[in-house]
Scaffold this active site. Structure first.
Site, mmCIF file in Angstrom:
data_model
loop_
_atom_site.group_PDB
_atom_site.id
_atom_site.type_symbol
_atom_site.label_atom_id
_atom_site.label_comp_id
_atom_site.label_asym_id
_atom_site.label_seq_id
_atom_site.Cartn_x
_atom_site.Cartn_y
_atom_site.Cartn_z
ATOM 1 C CG HIS A 1 -0.278 -0.322 2.520
ATOM 2 N ND1 HIS A 1 0.074 -1.325 2.927
ATOM 3 C CD2 HIS A 1 0.072 0.733 3.589
ATOM 4 C CE1 HIS A 1 0.450 -1.294 4.275
ATOM 5 N NE2 HIS A 1 0.574 -0.010 4.708
ATOM 6 C CG HIS B 1 1.115 5.223 4.257
ATOM 7 N ND1 HIS B 1 0.203 5.288 5.271
ATOM 8 C CD2 HIS B 1 1.685 4.019 4.324
ATOM 9 C CE1 HIS B 1 0.444 4.006 6.158
ATOM 10 N NE2 HIS B 1 1.437 3.359 5.495
HETATM 11 P P1 AMP Z 1 1.840 0.250 7.575
HETATM 12 O O1 AMP Z 1 2.258 0.682 8.676
HETATM 13 O O2 AMP Z 1 2.456 0.909 6.447
HETATM 14 O O3 AMP Z 1 1.465 -1.255 7.247
HETATM 15 O O4 AMP Z 1 0.368 0.878 7.561
HETATM 16 C C1 AMP Z 1 -0.759 0.342 7.779
HETATM 17 C C2 AMP Z 1 -1.955 1.332 7.776
HETATM 18 O O5 AMP Z 1 -3.004 0.584 7.964
HETATM 19 C C3 AMP Z 1 -1.914 2.202 9.271
HETATM 20 O O6 AMP Z 1 -1.624 3.514 8.894
HETATM 21 C C4 AMP Z 1 -3.319 1.823 9.744
HETATM 22 O O7 AMP Z 1 -3.813 3.111 10.321
HETATM 23 C C5 AMP Z 1 -3.975 1.419 8.358
HETATM 24 N N1 AMP Z 1 -5.113 0.591 8.729
HETATM 25 C C6 AMP Z 1 -5.195 -0.567 9.653
HETATM 26 N N2 AMP Z 1 -6.397 -1.225 9.470
HETATM 27 C C7 AMP Z 1 -7.049 -0.360 8.739
HETATM 28 C C8 AMP Z 1 -8.707 -0.260 8.456
HETATM 29 N N3 AMP Z 1 -9.452 -1.316 8.745
HETATM 30 N N4 AMP Z 1 -8.972 0.796 7.634
HETATM 31 C C9 AMP Z 1 -8.121 1.894 7.250
HETATM 32 N N5 AMP Z 1 -7.103 1.805 7.549
HETATM 33 C C10 AMP Z 1 -6.497 0.579 8.509
#
Ligand code: AMP
Ligand code: ZN
Length: 142
Positions: A101, A103
């Site tokens: 993903h 950001h």
């Molecule tokens: P990462 O640390 O790059 O793996 O980021 C994962 C991101 O996913 C974090 O910023 C979380 O806040 C976000 N996240 C986790 N679960 C959800 C969800 N159900 N809906 C939206 N964002 C999410």
């Protein structure tokens, strides 16, 4: 294509709700549930790939194309003047969800968010040695 235990795959399948922003055949964008700034969005391939290194290049192209359009919309809606794109790959890089993903983080002057601190190499030779090490590693990947 999907991983049964992956939270983002569940979002793609509609098993978990999301604040959807955009989707096409290849990608989906939705608001991050814990934003570092209002409008912080996530952009994912619909197919499950753990990280950048597992991502087929064609999906990387789809992600960057969507990042430009979704990023502009996020900026407009958030009243932002800039945008950080970030991708965490691997636990040591802060990756928590192992479905690739991007950001999208809208920015404005004085918003208080800090970028990583930079430090110069000890000397030019150290920088040249690192560049050579990367070039050699790149060749060994082929
Ligand atoms: P990462 O640390 O790059 O793996 O980021 C994962 C991101 O996913 C974090 O910023 C979380 O806040 C976000 N996240 C986790 N679960 C959800 C969800 N159900 N809906 C939206 N964002 C999410
Ligand atoms: Zn997944």
């Amino acid at each position: 294509m999907h991983d049964a235990d992956c939270i983002f795959c569940k979002i793609v399948k509609g098993e978990i709700p999301c604040a959807r922003l955009y989707e096409d055949d290849a990608v989906l964008a939705f608001l991050d549930i814990a934003p570092v700034a209002p409008g912080h969005a996530l952009l994912i391939p619909k197919a499950h790939h753990a990280d950048l290194f597992a991502l087929p290049p064609v999906l990387g192209t789809a992600l960057t194309a969507a990042a430009s359009r979704v990023g502009r919309a996020v900026m407009a809606a958030a009243g932002a003047t800039g945008l950080n794109l970030q991708m965490n790959n691997g636990p040591s890089a802060g990756q928590v969800v192992f479905h690739a993903h991007l950001h999208l983080i809208p920015r404005q002057a004085g918003d208080g968010l800090a970028l990583w601190p930079g430090r110069p190499y000890a000397d030019p030779a150290a920088m040249a040695a690192m560049a050579e090490a990367v070039r050699q590693a790149f060749e060994s990947l082929k």
